[in-house]
Design an enzyme around this catalytic site. Structure first.
Site, short mmCIF file in Angstrom:
data_model
loop_
_atom_site.label_atom_id
_atom_site.label_comp_id
_atom_site.label_asym_id
_atom_site.label_seq_id
_atom_site.Cartn_x
_atom_site.Cartn_y
_atom_site.Cartn_z
N PHE A 98 0.81 -1.22 0.00
CA PHE A 98 0.00 0.00 0.00
C PHE A 98 0.84 1.27 0.00
O PHE A 98 0.36 2.34 -0.37
CB PHE A 98 -0.96 -0.01 1.20
CG PHE A 98 -0.38 0.45 2.51
CD1 PHE A 98 -0.61 1.74 2.98
CD2 PHE A 98 0.39 -0.41 3.28
CE1 PHE A 98 -0.10 2.16 4.19
CE2 PHE A 98 0.90 0.00 4.50
CZ PHE A 98 0.67 1.29 4.95
N LYS A 99 2.11 1.17 0.40
CA LYS A 99 2.96 2.35 0.41
C LYS A 99 3.11 2.95 -0.98
O LYS A 99 3.38 4.15 -1.13
CB LYS A 99 4.33 2.02 1.00
CG LYS A 99 4.28 1.35 2.38
CD LYS A 99 3.72 2.26 3.44
CE LYS A 99 3.59 1.56 4.79
NZ LYS A 99 4.85 1.25 5.44
N ASP A 100 2.93 2.13 -2.03
CA ASP A 100 3.00 2.66 -3.40
C ASP A 100 1.95 3.73 -3.66
O ASP A 100 2.16 4.62 -4.49
CB ASP A 100 2.78 1.53 -4.42
CG ASP A 100 3.94 0.57 -4.50
OD1 ASP A 100 5.10 1.02 -4.40
OD2 ASP A 100 3.70 -0.64 -4.65
N THR A 133 7.70 0.52 3.29
CA THR A 133 8.03 1.90 2.94
C THR A 133 9.36 1.98 2.21
O THR A 133 9.51 2.72 1.23
CB THR A 133 8.08 2.78 4.20
OG1 THR A 133 6.77 2.95 4.72
CG2 THR A 133 8.64 4.17 3.89
#
Length: 483
Positions: A98-100, A133
């Site tokens: 999800f950091k993308d 991250t």
């Protein structure tokens, strides 16, 4: 729109700078109209309200560059219905986590901001990671002119795939260092480097200045608000809910940034009923919501959901500031207690303002059982962090009887944690090699192997530095060529 409380930061001798919204802006486009937009359209309508210093052209340019072919689905963040919940798949970007969603746009926001402010120094992105991250930031900033990125990660605290993704990262401006410690050690070390005023002077003289890709950076947090708004509008567009109908949101979190973004979305007017905070065995957040006391004085537990193995939840400070009535002095007092004693307690009045939240946690055994059951019942395979969320959601339903339609933030691809996922389904898989497991997951799930995984099968290791925590600053100086 964004306000920096300089006085309390200065008085506390803080090692990082937190920006918070001085007020939460309301969505100014109807949900029905947002439902007709694609991800980029929704992103602009949400982010323009927070990033008011950007022109429409600048912000749309950043959005267009971020949410492009790096994602393996045109939807960017699709919703999948399984076992009575909607899984918001936030892992279709370049690093399958999800950091993308935020780190694809952060480099563009940062470079645009630097240009607008006539910054001439090279920007050094300094980041600690618990697994996701780091790779997402490395991928986002690789070979971006005028930047360098240095990522510290706990050498024995990430999955094999997470580590391989980082240590094989290409880019002349990328640096990856393992530390002999846990994520909190890495995060504290980075904060101490940020707070080194003498180092700041030396760097400035050498033409460098620090910035961060961690979720303490407001440029990381704002893009995360978008996907909660987008998820709601997809349900609306597909006639799964009525306009204005409330939903619940479940978020697996350690550093509190991802669920804070959902909280901001709710305060912008998104019809969210309950914010369900899911923790693993490092249940410092669960204990906080249950008791009103935040206490990091406990054993650090390594789990199969390593991105949540955190005891110092940095973004919780932003929530504390808000429930303290935007009182910087009160916030300072509590953070001083955390720094000196490792704990703080909030007042009864502040605790009343947490009614939007429900907290619970999943043990390792419960997490594995949830992954196995969901696969056996539906054929849908989730990763270990999403498993924590799904477990907590079941506990929430049992505790409350609430049947409100619910979105679960699915924060990583199961391909990122193949061994933990497949051994949860059947212990026999533990004897397989890492990439044998990738192929087996492909067979079981029917989901294509992501490019991010195929790329590291034979990729050479380019970063092999490991250091003690107290050597982190020396390594930064070495990389930058400064004394």
């Amino acid at each position: 729109m964004l306000r920096l409380h300089r006085q309390y930061l200065r008085d506390l001798h803080r090692t990082e700078v937190f920006f918070v919204p001085d007020s939460i802006p309301a969505l100014d486009v109807s949900l029905d109209k947002l439902a007709s937009m694609d991800y980029k359209g929704v992103a602009y309508e949400v982010m323009k309200l927070m990033l008011t210093d950007f022109t429409e052209e600048e912000l749309k340019d950043c959005i267009n560059k971020a949410y492009d072919s790096k994602f393996d689905t045109d939807e960017i963040a699709p919703l999948v219905s399984a076992d009575g919940a909607y899984y918001l798949e936030l892992f279709h970007g370049a690093t399958i986590a999800f950091k993308d969603m935020a780190l694809s746009i952060l480099p563009h926001l940062l470079i645009t901001s630097a240009r607008k402010n006539n910054v001439t120094n090279d920007i050094v992105i300094l980041t600690a990671t618990s697994g996701d991250t780091g790779k997402a930031a490395l991928a986002g900033f690789a070979d971006v002119k005028g930047t360098k990125i240095i990522v510290f990660y706990p050498k024995d605290g990430v999955s094999p795939v997470q580590e391989k993704q980082m240590v094989t990262q290409k880019g002349d401006n990328t640096y990856v260092i393992g530390i002999k410690g846990n994520f909190d050690d890495a995060q504290t070390g980075v904060k101490n480097i940020f707070g080194d005023k003498e180092l700041e002077k030396v760097m400035n003289a050498a033409g460098y200045q620090f910035s961060s890709a961690n979720s303490i950076n407001i440029g990381r947090l704002v893009p995360q608000i978008v996907y909660y708004v987008y998820a709601y509008t997809r349900l609306l567009a597909n006639d799964r809910i009525k306009d204005g109908e409330k939903i619940n949101v479940v978020v697996p979190t350690g550093n509190f940034g991802n669920i804070l973004a959902a909280f901001y979305a709710k305060n912008m007017g998104l019809p969210i009923n309950k914010l369900i905070c899911a923790s693993n065995d490092n249940k410092v957040l669960y204990d906080f919501f249950a008791t009103g006391e935040y206490d990091r004085n406990r054993d650090f537990i390594l789990t199969t959901s390593p991105s949540m193995d955190i005891l110092i939840s940095s973004n919780l400070e932003r929530l504390i500031y808000r429930i303290a009535g935007n009182d910087a002095a009160k916030n300072q007092e509590l953070m001083s207690e955390l720094k000196s004693q490792g704990r703080y307690g909030i007042t009864d009045e502040m605790k009343k303002q947490l009614a939007d939240f429900y907290g619970n946690y999943a043990t390792e055994e419960e997490n594995a059982a949830t992954i196995k059951k969901l696969y056996e019942d539906t054929g849908y395979i989730i990763d270990t962090h999403t498993g924590v969320a799904a477990t907590v959601y079941e506990k929430y339903k049992k505790d409350t009887g609430d049947t409100t339609k619910t979105v679960i933030a699915s924060t990583a691809s199961p391909y990122k944690f193949t061994r933990s996922v497949l051994t949860a389904i059947d212990p026999k898989y533990d004897s397989m090699g890492d990439f044998e497991l990738v192929d087996e997951l492909n067979r079981l799930s029917g989901v294509d192997i992501p490019k991010a995984i195929e790329d590291i099968r034979t990729a050479p290791v380019l970063h092999d530095t490991v250091c003690e925590v107290n050597e982190m600053c020396d390594n930064v100086k070495r990389i930058l060529g400064i004394n």
